[in-house]
Design a protein around this motif. Structure first.
Motif, PDB file in Angstrom:
ATOM      1  N   THR A  93       0.964  -1.220  -0.130  1.00 41.81           N
ATOM      2  CA  THR A  93      -0.404  -0.387   0.273  1.00 41.81           C
ATOM      3  C   THR A  93       0.546   1.509  -0.059  1.00 41.81           C
ATOM      4  O   THR A  93       0.328   2.394  -0.333  1.00 41.81           O
ATOM      5  CB  THR A  93      -0.995  -0.162   1.201  1.00 41.81           C
ATOM      6  N   VAL A  97       0.230   5.495  -1.563  1.00 41.23           N
ATOM      7  CA  VAL A  97       0.372   6.533  -1.055  1.00 41.23           C
ATOM      8  C   VAL A  97       2.047   7.704  -1.716  1.00 41.23           C
ATOM      9  O   VAL A  97       2.053   7.929  -2.446  1.00 41.23           O
ATOM     10  CB  VAL A  97       1.238   6.798   0.199  1.00 41.23           C
ATOM     11  N   ASP A 112      -9.037  10.622   1.798  1.00 43.88           N
ATOM     12  CA  ASP A 112      -9.031   8.516   1.729  1.00 43.88           C
ATOM     13  C   ASP A 112      -9.869   7.999   2.428  1.00 43.88           C
ATOM     14  O   ASP A 112     -10.922   8.588   3.673  1.00 43.88           O
ATOM     15  CB  ASP A 112      -7.403   8.386   2.527  1.00 43.88           C
ATOM     16  N   THR A 115     -10.054   4.478   5.757  1.00 47.27           N
ATOM     17  CA  THR A 115      -8.933   4.281   6.205  1.00 47.27           C
ATOM     18  C   THR A 115      -8.393   3.382   6.924  1.00 47.27           C
ATOM     19  O   THR A 115      -6.890   3.427   7.287  1.00 47.27           O
ATOM     20  CB  THR A 115      -8.737   5.779   6.700  1.00 47.27           C
ATOM     21  N   ILE A 120      -3.000   5.503   5.428  1.00 46.05           N
ATOM     22  CA  ILE A 120      -2.545   5.956   4.068  1.00 46.05           C
ATOM     23  C   ILE A 120      -2.795   7.545   4.176  1.00 46.05           C
ATOM     24  O   ILE A 120      -2.022   9.040   3.804  1.00 46.05           O
ATOM     25  CB  ILE A 120      -3.809   5.909   3.259  1.00 46.05           C
ATOM     26  N   ASN A 179      -7.889   1.876  -0.207  1.00 43.84           N
ATOM     27  CA  ASN A 179      -7.515   0.628  -0.335  1.00 43.84           C
ATOM     28  C   ASN A 179      -8.893  -0.411   0.030  1.00 43.84           C
ATOM     29  O   ASN A 179      -9.053   0.067   1.842  1.00 43.84           O
ATOM     30  CB  ASN A 179      -6.738   0.186  -0.045  1.00 43.84           C
TER      31      ASN A 179
END
Ligand code: GLN
Length: 272
Positions: A93, A97, A112, A115, A120, A179
């Motif tokens: 991940t 970023v 984001d 989260t 992130i 994500n």
């Protein structure tokens, strides 16, 4: 299981885990650093220390992720607090970023979505002090963890409890990153390793794996500034489908990026 009276030095090879995990659990149980393991190697364990360490080792042998046992995991060079209310941040991940940092304009507004631990959002806000960062999650327990992480790192992140876009009606961002849960229900990975202990809602959409990605791709267009980027992490075999999804919704510059393992791990495009 572990007896009082043994030396710290002898335990580093005597515990039933790998060398790295032995060291991590020893440091955590004894409240010492890795240097302490060396300087105190001749010291013997007290009854309390032996019992504490035994409990931690038992939990690990039972399969619990080391990050939950010690309550933290490093991500983007920062220590993040983690509980079983949040996904454990993955090195994969960090790609997301980096993609954000390359694309967020000065004083840019970033969102984001989902989260979790805040990994992130906090990494972005910590690296880019000029950024205006919002992070949302549907889980109040996750937001508590994200709030603690933002505070520890002095990262200015606005945290919202929100089911995807519900809490940001009428707001516009220069960049949206996520994500989201992208593992399909019934995927064997869900019943193996660390994932067995992680929050199911952070891992799977309980459908084909693409439903959260679909919601975000469809909704983000109305919340992005002209030419603003949408960037999403996804599963190892979803890149082509996610690019297709973005193209269907009229995004431009649609592309995918590979993680350190060479897998297409994130895809994105610019607002229609
Ligand atoms: N990358 C995680 C895994 O496959 C899944 C994370 C997610 O669903 N967002 O272990």
């Amino acid at each position: 299981m572990i007896a009082a009276g043994v030396t710290i030095g002898s335990l580093q090879t005597a515990l039933p885990l790998g060398a790295l995990e032995n060291r991590i659990l020893l440091c955590h149980a004894l409240g010492i650093t890795r240097v302490g393991l060396i300087t105190q190697s001749e010291r013997t364990l007290s009854d309390v220390e032996a019992a504490t360490l035994s409990t931690l080792v038992e939990r690990r042998l039972h399969g619990e992720p080391i990050a939950y046992i010690v309550g933290k995991r490093e991500f983007f060079g920062l220590d993040f607090q983690v509980t079983n209310a949040v996904l454990i941040p993955r090195p994969d991940t960090e790609l997301l970023v980096e993609l954000v940092l390359e694309r967020l304009p000065p004083q840019g507004r970033a969102l984001d979505m989902g989260t979790g631990s805040g990994a992130i959002a906090v990494a972005i806000a910590h690296t880019r002090r000029d950024a205006i960062v919002t992070a949302l999650d549907v889980s109040a327990a996750a937001l508590d963890v994200a709030r603690a992480n933002a505070a520890v790192h002095g990262a200015a992140v606005r945290l919202l409890q929100s089911d995807w876009f519900a809490g940001v009606q009428g707001e516009t961002f220069d960049l949206i990153a996520s994500n989201p849960p992208y593992i399909a229900s019934g995927d064997v990975h869900l019943s193996n390793g660390d994932l067995r202990f992680e929050p199911l809602g952070a891992l799977t959409d309980r459908a084909d794996g693409l439903s959260a990605l679909r919601i975000i791709a469809a909704g983000a267009a109305a919340h992005l500034a002209p030419q603003g980027w949408l960037l999403m992490e996804h599963g190892y075999d979803q890149a082509a489908q996610v690019r297709h999804l973005l193209q269907e919704h009229g995004y431009s510059d649609v592309q995918s990026w590979r993680d350190l393992a060479g897998i297409e791990r994130a895809s994105g495009g610019r607002a229609p």
